[in-house]
Design an enzyme around this catalytic site. Structure first.
Site, PDB file in Angstrom:
ATOM      1  N   ASP A  22     -30.667   4.369 -13.549  1.00 61.61           N
ATOM      2  CA  ASP A  22     -30.984   4.692 -12.160  1.00 61.61           C
ATOM      3  C   ASP A  22     -32.486   4.911 -12.005  1.00 61.61           C
ATOM      4  OD1 ASP A  22     -30.393   5.193  -9.508  1.00 61.61           O
ATOM      5  OD2 ASP A  22     -29.769   7.256  -9.852  1.00 61.61           O
ATOM      6  N   GLU A  79     -31.661   0.067  -4.407  1.00 57.48           N
ATOM      7  CA  GLU A  79     -31.291   1.309  -3.715  1.00 57.48           C
ATOM      8  C   GLU A  79     -32.036   1.428  -2.390  1.00 57.48           C
ATOM      9  OE1 GLU A  79     -30.731   4.549  -7.237  1.00 57.48           O
ATOM     10  OE2 GLU A  79     -32.774   4.211  -6.569  1.00 57.48           O
TER      11      GLU A  79
END
Length: 135
Positions: A22, A79
């Protein structure tokens, strides 16, 4: 200890889970992790996506992250996609998946299941219509 983390990650993958790094490109997302950890995907941090397509440096960094991920056979996930222009550029760069308010606000698990059910019903209806239309 990186060896312990790597061993645990392999255990998790053995259970069938996919692993994603991430916020790639920020903080502690070292390039050495890409070689060391058994990853399946990279999530391109919102701080780069937010500035697409208007800032050349964000485009360059995002392009490089996608190329690196593809070279390592990793799935790419962007994202924080909020605008169609961002999604268009990410599609052109061959980003595999996008997430953000352009597609949906965050929802509860119950609401998510409802959305899946509605979509499945719609797909079933469309498939039925195509069958009836075929001679």
């Amino acid at each position: 200890d990186a060896r312990l983390v790597t061993a645990r990650m392999h255990e998790v993958k053995a259970l069938g889970a996919a692993l994603s790094l991430d916020d790639f490109g920020t903080g502690y997302s070292s390039l050495s992790y890409l070689r060391q950890f058994p990853l399946d995907s990279l999530k391109i941090d919102i701080s780069f996506v937010r500035d697409l397509p208007g800032k050349a440096d964000a485009v360059a960094i995002t392009t490089a992250i996608v190329a690196l991920a593809k070279a390592l056979s990793l799935t790419t996930i962007a994202e924080g996609v909020e605008h169609e222009e961002q999604a268009e550029l990410l599609r052109a760069l061959k980003v595999d998946l996008c997430q953000g308010y352009l597609f949906s606000k965050p929802v509860s698990p119950v609401e998510f299941q409802r959305m899946i059910d509605v979509q499945a019903r719609g797909a079933a209806i469309a498939a039925g219509s195509r069958k009836r239309a075929d001679p």
